[in-house]
Design a protein around this motif. Structure first.
Motif, mmCIF file in Angstrom:
data_model
loop_
_atom_site.group_PDB
_atom_site.id
_atom_site.type_symbol
_atom_site.label_atom_id
_atom_site.label_comp_id
_atom_site.label_asym_id
_atom_site.label_seq_id
_atom_site.Cartn_x
_atom_site.Cartn_y
_atom_site.Cartn_z
ATOM 1 N N PRO A 131 0.556 -0.984 0.356
ATOM 2 C CA PRO A 131 0.495 0.012 0.088
ATOM 3 C C PRO A 131 1.066 1.409 -0.165
ATOM 4 O O PRO A 131 2.275 1.294 1.231
ATOM 5 N N ALA A 132 0.598 2.265 -1.089
ATOM 6 C CA ALA A 132 1.187 3.351 -1.226
ATOM 7 C C ALA A 132 1.315 4.170 0.379
ATOM 8 O O ALA A 132 0.052 4.273 1.176
ATOM 9 N N ARG A 133 2.242 4.250 1.238
ATOM 10 C CA ARG A 133 2.290 5.453 2.016
ATOM 11 C C ARG A 133 2.114 7.368 1.473
ATOM 12 O O ARG A 133 2.683 7.550 0.701
ATOM 13 N N ALA A 134 1.506 7.920 2.415
ATOM 14 C CA ALA A 134 1.261 9.347 2.049
ATOM 15 C C ALA A 134 2.636 9.717 2.736
ATOM 16 O O ALA A 134 3.649 9.579 3.311
ATOM 17 N N MET A 135 2.613 11.565 2.704
ATOM 18 C CA MET A 135 3.777 11.855 3.201
ATOM 19 C C MET A 135 3.037 13.109 3.662
ATOM 20 O O MET A 135 2.259 14.011 3.106
ATOM 21 N N LEU A 136 3.391 13.754 4.456
ATOM 22 C CA LEU A 136 3.030 15.164 5.345
ATOM 23 C C LEU A 136 4.059 15.932 4.703
ATOM 24 O O LEU A 136 5.635 16.156 5.399
ATOM 25 N N ILE A 137 4.277 17.341 4.182
ATOM 26 C CA ILE A 137 4.609 18.517 3.449
ATOM 27 C C ILE A 137 5.057 19.645 4.572
ATOM 28 O O ILE A 137 3.319 19.874 4.893
ATOM 29 N N ALA A 138 6.056 19.659 5.968
ATOM 30 C CA ALA A 138 5.585 20.702 6.888
ATOM 31 C C ALA A 138 5.514 21.815 6.147
ATOM 32 O O ALA A 138 6.130 22.028 4.867
ATOM 33 N N ASP A 139 4.730 22.458 6.333
ATOM 34 C CA ASP A 139 4.581 24.765 6.263
ATOM 35 C C ASP A 139 5.570 25.185 7.045
ATOM 36 O O ASP A 139 6.054 26.133 5.999
ATOM 37 N N THR A 140 6.124 24.458 7.634
ATOM 38 C CA THR A 140 7.235 25.112 8.265
ATOM 39 C C THR A 140 8.351 24.684 8.218
ATOM 40 O O THR A 140 8.579 22.933 9.014
ATOM 41 N N PRO A 141 9.777 24.886 7.252
ATOM 42 C CA PRO A 141 11.015 23.470 7.634
ATOM 43 C C PRO A 141 12.006 23.799 8.808
ATOM 44 O O PRO A 141 11.401 24.439 9.352
ATOM 45 N N ALA A 142 12.334 22.541 8.422
ATOM 46 C CA ALA A 142 13.471 22.735 10.275
ATOM 47 C C ALA A 142 14.455 22.797 9.546
ATOM 48 O O ALA A 142 14.458 24.111 8.408
ATOM 49 N N ALA A 143 14.976 23.969 10.610
ATOM 50 C CA ALA A 143 15.668 24.386 10.612
ATOM 51 C C ALA A 143 17.398 24.827 9.799
ATOM 52 O O ALA A 143 17.731 23.591 9.064
ATOM 53 N N GLY A 144 18.221 25.747 8.523
ATOM 54 C CA GLY A 144 18.670 25.199 7.728
ATOM 55 C C GLY A 144 18.131 24.739 6.314
ATOM 56 O O GLY A 144 18.858 24.898 5.700
ATOM 57 N N LEU A 145 17.456 25.274 6.321
ATOM 58 C CA LEU A 145 15.969 24.269 5.316
ATOM 59 C C LEU A 145 14.790 25.200 4.563
ATOM 60 O O LEU A 145 14.389 26.072 5.456
ATOM 61 N N ARG A 146 14.927 25.381 3.241
ATOM 62 C CA ARG A 146 13.584 26.415 2.426
ATOM 63 C C ARG A 146 12.411 25.293 2.497
ATOM 64 O O ARG A 146 12.993 24.148 2.430
#
Length: 188
Positions: A131-146
């Motif tokens: 079964p395909a897994r979903a993913m959550l795309i964060a609204d606020t990135p981790a420190a140092g990322l865009r």
């Protein structure tokens, strides 16, 4: 071949309804509970949700783009959410190299999208797909990322009309070949 063309026309209508559902989901402002297990129902995709990542168990850097269209590497964490279970995939942002961030987990709010590893047509046909897994795309990135770009429901492929036309053209070509073969055989 004609039956396959008709089937593709039916699939076209189904896909249009699915895209309309995704567009409605994107317009909703309320958070939904993140689905616990795969298979994620279409009603959850492109909705806002939140999860608690106790800790990232594994990092999976993949190519992607940020919200401004700049390319980079999506930092996808396979997070532990409890003592057992499948956990959750979280895209915590875009970096410029393969180095995972020093992010240790926490509450993540974002948008539920199809995960990066969807089963292929052959895997589905052979019955060997997970079964395909979903993913959550964060609204606020981790420190140092865009912040990662969130895919749009409008980008969901719907090429079933082209497939239908293709099958109808194959049927027409087969009919012409058959007609020419019969005509040649009937000549003295």
């Amino acid at each position: 071949m004609i039956a396959l063309g008709v089937w593709q026309l039916q699939r076209k209508n189904e896909k249009e309804a699915l895209v309309a559902l995704y567009q409605r989901n994107m317009a909703m402002s309320s958070l939904v509970t993140y689905p616990q297990l795969p298979q994620v129902a279409d009603a959850y995709l492109f909705r806002k949700s939140s999860v608690v990542c106790l800790e990232p168990v594994r990092w999976d850097p993949r190519s992607g783009t940020d919200q401004k269209g700049k390319a980079g590497f999506r930092m996808i964490a396979d997070c532990r959410t409890g003592a057992e279970g499948p956990g959750v995939l979280v895209d915590v942002g875009i970096g410029d190299d393969f180095t995972p961030p020093k992010w240790t987990g926490g509450v993540v709010q974002g948008t539920i999208v199809p995960g990066p590893d969807q089963p292929t047509v052959m895997e589905r046909a052979a019955g060997k797909d997970m079964p395909a897994r979903a993913m959550l795309i964060a609204d606020t990135p981790a420190a140092g990322l865009r912040p990662s770009a969130v895919p749009s429901a409008d980008n969901t492929p719907n090429n079933h009309l082209a497939y239908a036309v293709q099958w109808f053209l194959f049927a027409a070509a087969a009919l012409i070949i058959y007609f020419l073969a019969v005509r040649r055989r009937l000549r003295p």
